[in-house]
Write an enzyme that holds these catalytic residues in place. Sequence first.
Site, PDB file in Angstrom:
ATOM      1  CB  SER A 138      -0.933   0.115   1.263  1.00 49.14           C
ATOM      2  OG  SER A 138      -1.486   1.370   1.466  1.00 49.14           O
ATOM      3  CE1 TYR A 152      -4.364  -2.184   5.275  1.00 53.68           C
ATOM      4  CE2 TYR A 152      -3.218  -0.003   4.451  1.00 53.68           C
ATOM      5  CZ  TYR A 152      -3.820  -1.207   4.161  1.00 53.68           C
ATOM      6  OH  TYR A 152      -4.154  -1.401   2.646  1.00 53.68           O
TER       7      TYR A 152
HETATM    8  P1  NAP Z   1     -11.431  -5.579   0.362  1.00 55.21           P
HETATM    9  O1  NAP Z   1     -12.546  -5.023  -0.829  1.00 55.21           O
HETATM   10  O2  NAP Z   1     -11.785  -5.360   1.729  1.00 55.21           O
HETATM   11  O3  NAP Z   1     -11.416  -7.009   0.344  1.00 55.21           O
HETATM   12  C1  NAP Z   1     -10.416  -7.756   1.121  1.00 55.21           C
HETATM   13  C2  NAP Z   1     -10.372  -9.167   0.617  1.00 55.21           C
HETATM   14  O4  NAP Z   1      -9.612  -9.982   1.617  1.00 55.21           O
HETATM   15  C3  NAP Z   1     -11.637  -9.832   0.869  1.00 55.21           C
HETATM   16  O5  NAP Z   1     -11.672 -10.740  -0.402  1.00 55.21           O
HETATM   17  C4  NAP Z   1     -11.644 -10.824   2.252  1.00 55.21           C
HETATM   18  O6  NAP Z   1     -12.440 -11.976   1.992  1.00 55.21           O
HETATM   19  C5  NAP Z   1     -10.175 -11.129   2.020  1.00 55.21           C
HETATM   20  N1  NAP Z   1      -9.420 -11.513   3.342  1.00 55.21           N
HETATM   21  C6  NAP Z   1      -9.512 -10.556   4.230  1.00 55.21           C
HETATM   22  N2  NAP Z   1      -8.924 -11.185   5.463  1.00 55.21           N
HETATM   23  C7  NAP Z   1      -8.626 -12.462   5.037  1.00 55.21           C
HETATM   24  C8  NAP Z   1      -8.138 -13.621   5.598  1.00 55.21           C
HETATM   25  N3  NAP Z   1      -7.680 -13.732   6.672  1.00 55.21           N
HETATM   26  N4  NAP Z   1      -7.949 -14.878   4.911  1.00 55.21           N
HETATM   27  C9  NAP Z   1      -8.553 -14.817   3.588  1.00 55.21           C
HETATM   28  N5  NAP Z   1      -9.075 -13.611   2.955  1.00 55.21           N
HETATM   29  C10 NAP Z   1      -9.256 -12.581   3.696  1.00 55.21           C
HETATM   30  O7  NAP Z   1      -9.949  -5.143   0.041  1.00 55.21           O
HETATM   31  P2  NAP Z   1      -9.215  -4.234  -1.062  1.00 55.21           P
HETATM   32  O8  NAP Z   1      -9.516  -2.618  -1.013  1.00 55.21           O
HETATM   33  O9  NAP Z   1      -9.707  -5.029  -2.165  1.00 55.21           O
HETATM   34  O10 NAP Z   1      -7.871  -4.462  -0.776  1.00 55.21           O
HETATM   35  C11 NAP Z   1      -7.067  -5.688  -1.181  1.00 55.21           C
HETATM   36  C12 NAP Z   1      -5.702  -5.330  -0.712  1.00 55.21           C
HETATM   37  O11 NAP Z   1      -5.084  -4.136  -1.525  1.00 55.21           O
HETATM   38  C13 NAP Z   1      -5.300  -5.440   0.647  1.00 55.21           C
HETATM   39  O12 NAP Z   1      -4.029  -5.954   0.983  1.00 55.21           O
HETATM   40  C14 NAP Z   1      -5.194  -3.865   0.975  1.00 55.21           C
HETATM   41  O13 NAP Z   1      -4.353  -3.545   2.122  1.00 55.21           O
HETATM   42  C15 NAP Z   1      -4.552  -3.388  -0.343  1.00 55.21           C
HETATM   43  N6  NAP Z   1      -4.772  -1.902  -0.529  1.00 55.21           N
HETATM   44  C16 NAP Z   1      -6.047  -1.499  -0.758  1.00 55.21           C
HETATM   45  C17 NAP Z   1      -6.184  -0.206  -0.800  1.00 55.21           C
HETATM   46  C18 NAP Z   1      -7.493   0.561  -1.259  1.00 55.21           C
HETATM   47  O14 NAP Z   1      -7.526   1.842  -1.253  1.00 55.21           O
HETATM   48  N7  NAP Z   1      -8.663  -0.326  -1.365  1.00 55.21           N
HETATM   49  C19 NAP Z   1      -5.045   0.681  -0.860  1.00 55.21           C
HETATM   50  C20 NAP Z   1      -3.942   0.385  -0.928  1.00 55.21           C
HETATM   51  C21 NAP Z   1      -3.796  -1.214  -0.402  1.00 55.21           C
HETATM   52  P3  NAP Z   1     -14.013 -11.951   2.489  1.00 55.21           P
HETATM   53  O15 NAP Z   1     -14.505 -11.161   1.491  1.00 55.21           O
HETATM   54  O16 NAP Z   1     -14.488 -13.498   2.693  1.00 55.21           O
HETATM   55  O17 NAP Z   1     -14.108 -10.898   3.772  1.00 55.21           O
END
Ligand code: NAP
Length: 243
Positions: A138, A152
């Site tokens: 991130s 985080y």
């Molecule tokens: P999201 O929409 O909240 O989705 C999170 C995903 O992770 C879901 O599929 C969830 O499964 C899964 N998950 C969470 N804990 C888990 C575990 N213990 N075991 C297996 N699966 C797990 O998040 P996102 O925004 O797409 O983020 C994805 C990645 O990008 C993350 O690493 C996040 O830190 C990174 N990121 C996101 C942003 C942003 O702005 N969105 C920015 C920088 C980095 P369930 O559906 O079953 O809950």
Amino acid sequence: MNPIVLVTGGSRGIGAATSKYLAKQGYSVCVNYRSNEVEANNVVTEITENGGTAISVQADVSNEEDVKRLFNTLDQTVGRITHLVNNAGILLPQMPITSMTAERINKVLSTNVTSYFLCCREAIARMANGGSIVNVSSAASRLGSPSEYVDYAASKGAIDTLTTGLSLEVADKNIRVNCVRPGFIYTEMHADGGEANRIERVKQHIPLQRGGTPEEVAASIAFLLSNEAAYITGTFVDIAGGK
Ligand code: NAP
């Protein structure tokens, strides 16, 4: 044979977009999820209806036994993994460090860091003919997320260091390890942080003046995974609108 990719946290957001993007490129996709079976199955259905190959597997990737079961299931149902996208992550409600409990900090670290180590370990053990790993970090690892979620941000700092160290450790096995650092991407994660509209609040401070889409992150992940990036390892792609 098709390349075989595991996308952790593939049921929603960036992971779901990446699963669909890679399926269109001919990967057989394992969509991992923690609890949201319906969303994971929706991703699989969309892929298979478009002629692709995908399965969903429930596993909490912060749990070592679950990770072993996840990889064994993939071995037995689809085949030996060739590509890994470490993407699963959590964000907990905004608060200063002075309010954080050990329980919260450990939950963030085990979900966002231990899981990546465990999945890398299992993938590398199966990549005797080389392979490619992309870690989703991130922009927070560079920015620190003060007064919001330094736990985080620090977990993502660990992923940056994991990427550097592991890329050097396995380079002679022809396994490449790279990293994307998204920021401000429109997903449900911001609601988990307690501010669903966070991007609208901060976007005036983003040089490109907008949030990003999960598909924009998926495209960079796909490039780093692919043979087009065959001479790239241990590197970072920032996908944060210039921030
Ligand atoms: P999201 O929409 O909240 O989705 C999170 C995903 O992770 C879901 O599929 C969830 O499964 C899964 N998950 C969470 N804990 C888990 C575990 N213990 N075991 C297996 N699966 C797990 O998040 P996102 O925004 O797409 O983020 C994805 C990645 O990008 C993350 O690493 C996040 O830190 C990174 N990121 C996101 C942003 C942003 O702005 N969105 C920015 C920088 C980095 P369930 O559906 O079953 O809950």
